[in-house]
Design a protein around this motif. Structure first.
Motif: not given
Lengths: 96, 494
Positions: A53-61, B196-198
């Motif tokens: 769903x998102x290519x750059x994984x971020x968790x619980x910001x 840029x990078x996402x």
């Protein structure tokens, strides 16, 4: 996948888009062609492949829940087509 | 000199301003006169903020005269901003009737950062409506023309930003890129464009099209200017929950250009069928020059690429149909003349406010998300997206960056593809996989085919934007393509 006139009308209603007869016919033809291309994804074996769903994984910001300055109500309401008494004004919600 | 600022880089203008050799007012006036001269032909701007930019310039000059030496890296540089980026005090319309007259009460984070860097925002640029298009023709207000051939499109959706830079109206502009909307027009107009990078650049205050793909980026004549603007706009922002919270490393350019030790991959799927032979030849020449600079080049494969376009359209349009639900005639923008109840007001407002391409995409997005189709389209597309991501991961085990043409062909004639949306979508095949994977990519000019610019695309690893810029700089150092300028007819020569 050919879309019928009725399907287009149904989708247009879901999207809250009033379309002319001409548009409905045009979209039926164009969307069918685009879907035909899009359906290529069904040729791919994706068994056991997780979705991205998102290519750059971020968790619980997370951040502290602190009040921050915000826009003035008047400033924001001034952008609306119609407002009254500090509220947005819309046409009547119940039909008939 | 002040009449010639349109051939000066942002770096040079900034130095001249800081040294007191050119005032900000002289620079602004020069840019405005260039705009007045070429806009009738190019049509890059929806709104030229003459008063604003002169006022801003006077303030910068006053600060400089008062001995202020705290200026940012874009002090005195005129910059154009794509019309889907919110600017306080200037209209933000997304080139849509839906938002005609809308003035945002706040600045996007990137605009705040521009202002803090000393940049002078000179106006808002034309685009495909809500960034949906690849030619600029989907603007509700005007058609921007390609400065290299006024009968051709400048590409899109950042049509005005690319054309404004190419025509020498501004040295730098901001665009947005969801599937190629910075890189493709950069390639078509012979300028440099970075996606840029996402997560590197905040999306706060940028009108959403497809939230998991959208990214703001710079367009300019040369890599150093583009890097300068990238450094200004990138960085942490708590107001964008998808922001990665990272600050890019400080970029330094200089010394002998070298790509020694750099491993480059050439994905065969983006270099074969469907790529115009002239475009292919230019990019092959560029690859040889990259090798001459010391890079090793090998063929590689991104096998899922052939499905990337389909997956992209499902994902982008699903996200768009949901994002554009907010335009309902209640809180801002257009409302259709009063008729009946609430539902009818919504439908008429949206039916009259949106143009054909936007409606087409909302329809498709709504369809793929609707009950009974969600698993077959949306979920499936996100799974295919994983395969696209894995292809890149595999390639980046062996390579530092990948090289492709930015576009399969050069700019087409205005009107040529307007009735064939699928043909237009196919032109984005080289740029779209990059957005699906959230990677950084840059388009740099690499020559011409029949007088029309060709772009080479370099794709990097996540957050390797600085590395990409270094590579592009090295290439640009040994080529002159980025120095070519279109001759606009009224000028009668260079």
């Amino acid at each position: 996948m050919a879309l019928t006139r009725d399907e287009i009308a149904r989708v247009a209603h879901m999207a809250r888009l009033s379309l002319s007869e001409e548009e409905i016919e045009g979209f039926a033809e164009q969307l069918s062609r685009i879907l035909e291309h899009v359906e290529r994804i069904n040729q791919v074996d994706v068994t056991d492949v997780p979705p991205t769903y998102h290519a750059v994984t971020l968790q619980n910001v997370l951040r502290e829940d602190e009040p921050q300055p915000s826009l003035e109500r008047e400033t924001v309401l001034a952008l609306a087509p119609e407002s009254e008494a500090g509220c947005y004004k819309v046409p009547k919600i119940t039909e008939g | 000199m002040s009449g010639m600022t349109h051939i000066l880089s942002a770096a040079r203008l900034n130095r001249l301003f800081l040294a007191g050799e050119l005032s900000a007012v002289e620079i602004a006036e020069s840019a405005l006169s260039r705009i007045a001269k070429v806009e009738p032909q190019v049509g890059a701007f929806l709104h030229v903020a003459a008063e604003h930019v002169l006022d801003r310039a006077k303030k910068l000059d006053a600060r400089r005269r008062a001995g202020d030496n705290e200026f940012g890296p874009l002090a005195g540089v005129p910059i154009a901003v794509k019309d889907n980026i919110c600017t306080c005090g200037m209209e933000t319309t997304c080139a849509s009737r839906m938002l005609k007259g809308y003035v945002s009460p706040y600045d996007a984070t990137v605009v705040e950062r521009l202002r803090a860097s000393g940049a002078m925002i000179i106006g808002k640029t034309n685009m495909d409506e809500f960034a949906m298009g690849s030619s600029g023709e989907a603007s509700a207000f005007q058609t921007t023309r390609n400065p290299w051939d006024l009968e051709r499109v400048p590409g899109g959706s950042s049509s005005g930003s690319a054309a404004a830079v190419a025509a020498g109206e501004v040295p730098l502009a901001l665009g947005t890129d969801t599937g190629g909307s910075i890189r493709q027009p950069a390639a078509f107009t012979g300028v440099v464009g970075l996606k840029p990078t996402y997560g590197y650049v905040s999306r706060y205050g940028v009108v959403s099209f497809a939230s998991s793909l959208d990214q703001v980026g710079p367009l300019g004549h040369d890599v150093e200017d583009v890097a300068r603007l990238f450094e200004v706009i990138a960085g942490p922002d708590r107001r964008d929950a998808t922001n990665a919270g990272r600050t890019p490393p400080e970029l330094k350019f200089g010394g002998d250009p070298s790509l020694a030790g750099v491993r480059l991959g050439v994905p065969r799927e983006l270099f074969g069928q469907g790529i115009d032979s002239g475009v292919k030849a230019r990019v092959e020449e560029a690859i040889r020059q990259l090798e001459d600079l010391g890079a090793t080049v090998e063929e590689c494969s991104l096998p899922s690429t052939e499905y990337a376009l389909s997956a992209y359209y499902v994902i982008a349009l699903a996200e768009a149909s949901s994002n554009l639900a907010r335009y309902d005639g209640v809180r801002y923008g257009f409302r259709a003349a009063q008729t009946g109840g609430l539902t009818e007001m919504y439908s008429k407002t949206r039916g009259e406010g949106f143009g054909a391409e936007v409606k087409r995409r909302i329809m498709l997005g709504t369809y793929v998300l609707s009950s009974g189709h969600y698993d077959a389209y949306y979920r499936k597309a996100q799974q295919v997206r994983t395969l696209v991501v894995r292809d890149f991961e595999r390639a980046f085990e062996r390579f530092d960056a990948l090289v492709t043409p930015t576009t399969p062909f050069t700019a087409w004639r205005i009107g040529e593809k307007i009735d064939d949306p699928m043909a237009m979508y196919l032109g984005d095949i080289c740029t779209i996989p990059v957005n699906l994977a959230g990677l950084p990519a840059i388009s740099v000019p690499c020559g011409f085919v029949d007088g029309l610019p060709v772009g080479m695309q370099l794709i990097g690893k996540h957050f390797a934007d600085a590395q990409l810029l270094q590579m592009a700089w090295a290439y640009q150092k040994v080529t002159k393509h980025h120095e070519s300028r279109p001759v606009l007819t009224e000028e009668g020569g260079r």
